[in-house]
Scaffold this motif. Structure first.
Motif, short mmCIF file in Angstrom:
data_model
loop_
_atom_site.label_atom_id
_atom_site.label_comp_id
_atom_site.label_asym_id
_atom_site.label_seq_id
_atom_site.Cartn_x
_atom_site.Cartn_y
_atom_site.Cartn_z
N TYR A 33 -31.91 -19.39 -5.41
CA TYR A 33 -30.65 -20.14 -5.69
C TYR A 33 -31.26 -21.63 -6.25
O TYR A 33 -32.25 -22.27 -5.98
CB TYR A 33 -30.09 -20.77 -4.65
CG TYR A 33 -29.28 -19.32 -3.94
CD1 TYR A 33 -28.22 -18.92 -4.33
CD2 TYR A 33 -30.03 -18.75 -2.73
CE1 TYR A 33 -27.80 -17.54 -3.62
CE2 TYR A 33 -29.50 -17.69 -2.26
CZ TYR A 33 -28.38 -17.20 -2.61
OH TYR A 33 -27.77 -15.85 -2.16
N LEU A 34 -30.32 -22.13 -7.18
CA LEU A 34 -30.68 -23.50 -8.06
C LEU A 34 -29.81 -24.42 -7.44
O LEU A 34 -28.59 -24.62 -7.75
CB LEU A 34 -30.59 -23.13 -9.40
CG LEU A 34 -30.70 -24.47 -10.33
CD1 LEU A 34 -31.97 -25.19 -10.18
CD2 LEU A 34 -30.59 -24.04 -12.04
N PRO A 35 -30.35 -25.59 -6.77
CA PRO A 35 -29.56 -26.63 -6.21
C PRO A 35 -28.90 -27.55 -7.25
O PRO A 35 -29.67 -27.66 -8.29
CB PRO A 35 -30.18 -27.31 -5.23
CG PRO A 35 -31.51 -26.46 -5.23
CD PRO A 35 -31.52 -25.66 -6.39
N GLN A 36 -27.70 -28.12 -7.06
CA GLN A 36 -26.99 -29.01 -8.31
C GLN A 36 -28.32 -30.39 -8.48
O GLN A 36 -28.09 -30.91 -9.17
CB GLN A 36 -25.89 -29.40 -8.12
CG GLN A 36 -25.01 -28.25 -8.13
CD GLN A 36 -23.53 -28.59 -7.80
OE1 GLN A 36 -23.01 -29.98 -7.46
NE2 GLN A 36 -22.52 -27.67 -7.81
N SER A 37 -29.05 -30.51 -7.27
CA SER A 37 -29.66 -31.64 -7.46
C SER A 37 -30.99 -31.61 -8.00
O SER A 37 -31.47 -32.44 -8.36
CB SER A 37 -30.15 -32.01 -5.89
OG SER A 37 -30.83 -31.02 -5.32
N THR A 38 -31.15 -30.58 -8.54
CA THR A 38 -32.58 -30.23 -9.16
C THR A 38 -32.47 -30.98 -10.52
O THR A 38 -31.49 -30.60 -11.33
CB THR A 38 -32.79 -28.88 -9.54
OG1 THR A 38 -32.91 -28.22 -8.31
CG2 THR A 38 -34.12 -28.33 -10.27
N GLU A 39 -33.46 -31.80 -10.99
CA GLU A 39 -33.44 -32.67 -12.09
C GLU A 39 -33.76 -31.62 -13.50
O GLU A 39 -33.04 -31.72 -14.48
CB GLU A 39 -34.41 -33.78 -12.25
CG GLU A 39 -33.78 -34.90 -11.05
CD GLU A 39 -34.63 -35.98 -11.06
OE1 GLU A 39 -35.51 -36.16 -12.08
OE2 GLU A 39 -34.48 -36.60 -10.19
N ASP A 40 -34.85 -30.85 -13.22
CA ASP A 40 -35.35 -30.16 -14.46
C ASP A 40 -34.67 -28.73 -14.22
O ASP A 40 -35.47 -27.84 -13.93
CB ASP A 40 -36.62 -30.30 -14.56
CG ASP A 40 -37.18 -29.51 -16.03
OD1 ASP A 40 -36.71 -28.88 -16.62
OD2 ASP A 40 -38.70 -29.37 -15.85
N GLN A 41 -33.73 -28.55 -14.65
CA GLN A 41 -32.97 -27.28 -14.46
C GLN A 41 -33.43 -26.18 -15.35
O GLN A 41 -33.47 -24.92 -15.13
CB GLN A 41 -31.25 -27.36 -14.45
CG GLN A 41 -30.66 -27.99 -13.25
CD GLN A 41 -29.38 -28.15 -13.42
OE1 GLN A 41 -28.78 -27.47 -13.95
NE2 GLN A 41 -28.61 -28.72 -12.37
N ASP A 42 -33.97 -26.61 -16.55
CA ASP A 42 -34.26 -25.51 -17.45
C ASP A 42 -35.71 -24.79 -17.00
O ASP A 42 -35.75 -23.78 -17.13
CB ASP A 42 -34.66 -26.31 -18.88
CG ASP A 42 -33.50 -27.00 -19.51
OD1 ASP A 42 -32.49 -26.35 -19.17
OD2 ASP A 42 -33.32 -27.69 -20.33
N SER A 43 -36.59 -25.64 -16.42
CA SER A 43 -37.79 -24.76 -15.94
C SER A 43 -37.30 -24.19 -14.85
O SER A 43 -38.06 -23.06 -14.43
CB SER A 43 -38.68 -26.22 -15.40
OG SER A 43 -39.19 -26.89 -16.55
N ALA A 44 -36.65 -24.48 -13.75
CA ALA A 44 -36.04 -23.59 -12.78
C ALA A 44 -35.49 -22.34 -13.35
O ALA A 44 -35.65 -21.19 -12.87
CB ALA A 44 -35.26 -24.42 -11.75
N LYS A 45 -34.53 -22.47 -14.40
CA LYS A 45 -34.09 -21.43 -15.02
C LYS A 45 -34.73 -20.28 -15.53
O LYS A 45 -34.63 -19.09 -15.58
CB LYS A 45 -32.81 -21.68 -15.91
CG LYS A 45 -31.60 -22.45 -15.16
CD LYS A 45 -30.50 -22.68 -16.26
CE LYS A 45 -29.29 -23.27 -15.56
NZ LYS A 45 -28.36 -23.66 -16.66
N ASP A 46 -36.03 -20.87 -16.27
CA ASP A 46 -37.00 -20.15 -16.87
C ASP A 46 -37.91 -19.24 -15.84
O ASP A 46 -37.94 -18.10 -16.18
CB ASP A 46 -38.02 -20.88 -17.42
CG ASP A 46 -38.83 -20.07 -18.37
OD1 ASP A 46 -38.42 -19.55 -19.48
OD2 ASP A 46 -40.10 -20.04 -18.12
N PHE A 47 -38.02 -19.72 -14.53
CA PHE A 47 -38.37 -18.97 -13.49
C PHE A 47 -37.54 -17.92 -13.11
O PHE A 47 -37.80 -16.62 -12.71
CB PHE A 47 -38.92 -20.04 -12.18
CG PHE A 47 -39.67 -19.29 -11.44
CD1 PHE A 47 -40.92 -19.06 -11.28
CD2 PHE A 47 -38.96 -18.74 -10.10
CE1 PHE A 47 -41.54 -18.34 -10.17
CE2 PHE A 47 -39.55 -17.96 -9.01
CZ PHE A 47 -40.89 -17.97 -9.14
N LEU A 48 -36.32 -18.44 -12.89
CA LEU A 48 -35.35 -17.35 -12.49
C LEU A 48 -35.00 -16.19 -13.58
O LEU A 48 -34.76 -15.04 -13.33
CB LEU A 48 -34.10 -18.00 -12.18
CG LEU A 48 -33.62 -19.03 -11.32
CD1 LEU A 48 -32.46 -19.65 -11.20
CD2 LEU A 48 -34.09 -18.43 -9.88
#
Length: 438
Positions: free
Chosen positions: A322-337
């Motif tokens: 899951y991706l928390p709303q508090s994550t600043e660099d959401q693009d990097s996290a979404k790339d991993f997802l």
């Protein structure tokens, strides 16, 4: 004892400690992305989760050498649930976190804490069955990690062969097998593990019985969610508590059930110190990590009910990232997802961890050569004899269930009392969720 003594309890527990310690060293983070190309992920401390997440992290870093994936470990069970809730509420959650799908997700107030992934292109290959377990309204929050999971009984194949036992398809047949094992001596018929951080394992007799509950009461999940039916006034639902009381009163449990831990219980099963262990099939990943050959020594059957002609299995969706709303660099996290939700992500998991069931990513294949327990698991899917666990059909799950079932298994509380107490426990949670009728 039965089977080869290939994995003593101490060796299994030590191997688990080594693996989790290694993960902590490669991933001990305390917050979100720090802008230096590091992706931090929080996960539970189970062997199965650790191996899956390490495989995904290694494969992703190999394909993206400018990124470092760090894994942070938290406790399991209710303690871990509270940590996840607290860190989400305080904005102290890492970039991504691994957690349950189903009703436990709903308790995180996902609309207020998590990023909706429904519009992401990589979600197109995630099966609708899984999306339903990580959704609230039209929002979809999780990407699956791992495989479909069965709830039932792992058993020692050598013991069954030596005693001439057959896989039971009714509860009475299961109890007869337990009696035969006890009479033979040398092994506990049923393993229970209520030791440190292992109380969650006590819930299986109740949770894995949902196929049988639905067979008797097809509208159970809807009526339970609407506060129109309860465990205490629904005999089929109360049966799980009664079964736990029965095996305890019959003397079928291992003597050290109060202190034995989950990993020690798995080791005891493999070593033949116990014959049956009510458990989820993702435990096979834990076993394989400490003794790769041991998975060939085990079988699996669904928790039996009253109808031999309708012997089916309760299934669980795997956990998700899951991706928390508090994550600043959401693009990097979404790339991993996106990597996790791909055939490459599945291949990374398959290469490092035994496949224990179907994936929920379209295009991901299951190898033909699987251990006996996985083949038996697959037979229920092939026959269409499966039903979801209650937590995937209802958002209501009381947080105190594991404590209540420990009391029943320990002889401290009766099954009838436990069913009534759990009804009060779920009432509190339903009210917190703001459900109508509560």
């Amino acid at each position: 004892m039965f089977s080869k003594p290939s994995t003593p309890r101490r060796a299994a527990a030590t191997a688990t400690a080594v693996l989790t310690a290694g993960l902590a060293l490669t991933g001990c983070s305390t917050g979100g992305d720090d802008g230096d190309g590091t992706l931090n992920i929080l996960m539970d401390n189970s062997e199965a989760t650790g191996r899956l997440m390490q495989a995904l992290a290694d494969a992703y870093m190999e394909a993206n050498p400018d990124v470092k994936v760090e894994l942070e470990i938290r406790p399991g069970g209710s303690e871990g649930d509270n940590i996840v809730k607290t860190r989400l509420q305080t904005g102290d959650m890492p970039d991504l976190f691994f957690y349950n799908s189903g009703s436990l997700l709903q308790a995180l107030a996902p609309g207020q804490t998590l990023v909706d992934l429904a519009g992401e292109p990589y979600m197109d290959v995630v099966t609708d069955t899984f999306k339903e377990g990580v959704s609230a309204g039209d929002a979809v929050y999780g990407v699956p990690v791992g495989h479909a999971i069965g709830g039932g009984v792992l058993y020692n194949l050598a013991a069954y062969e030596e005693l001439g036992l057959e896989v039971p398809t009714t509860w009475d047949a299961f109890m007869a097998n337990n009696r035969a094992i006890l009479d033979a001596g040398g092994a506990a018929p049923v393993i229970q593990t209520y030791g440190t951080e292992s109380a969650w394992t006590s819930q299986l007799f109740v949770l894995a019985d949902n196929y049988n509950v639905l067979a008797a009461e097809p509208d159970w999940a809807e009526e339970f969610t609407a506060n129109e039916a309860h465990f205490a006034d629904t005999p089929a639902a109360a049966a799980g508590f009664e079964h736990l009381q029965e095996v305890g009163e019959a003397g079928f449990l291992n003597e050290d059930f109060a202190s034995l831990t989950y990993n020690e219980g798995l080791a005891a099963l493999v070593a033949g110190e116990g014959v049956h262990y009510p458990m989820l099939t993702n435990a096979l990943t834990e076993i394989e990590a400490t003794d790769p050959e041991a998975v060939d020594d085990l079988g699996f059957f669904a928790l039996p009910g009253t109808d031999a002609a309708n012997h089916g299995m309760t299934t669980w969706l795997p956990g998700a990232l899951y991706l928390p709303q508090s994550t600043e660099d959401q693009d990097s996290a979404k790339d991993f997802l996106a990597f996790v939700a791909s055939t490459e992500g599945c291949d990374a998991q398959t290469a490092d961890v035994s496949v224990i069931g179907p994936y929920f990513i379209e295009g991901c294949a299951v190898p033909e050569d699987v251990p006996p327990a996985v083949a038996q698991l697959q037979s229920y899917f092939d026959a269409g004899l499966t039903a979801p666990a209650l937590e995937f059909l209802s958002p209501v799950k009381g947080p105190a269930l594991e404590q209540i079932t420990v009391e029943v298994g320990s002889g401290i509380r009766t099954a009838d009392d436990a069913a009534s107490l759990y009804d009060e426990d779920v009432k509190k949670q339903a009210q917190q969720l703001g459900l109508e009728g509560w």
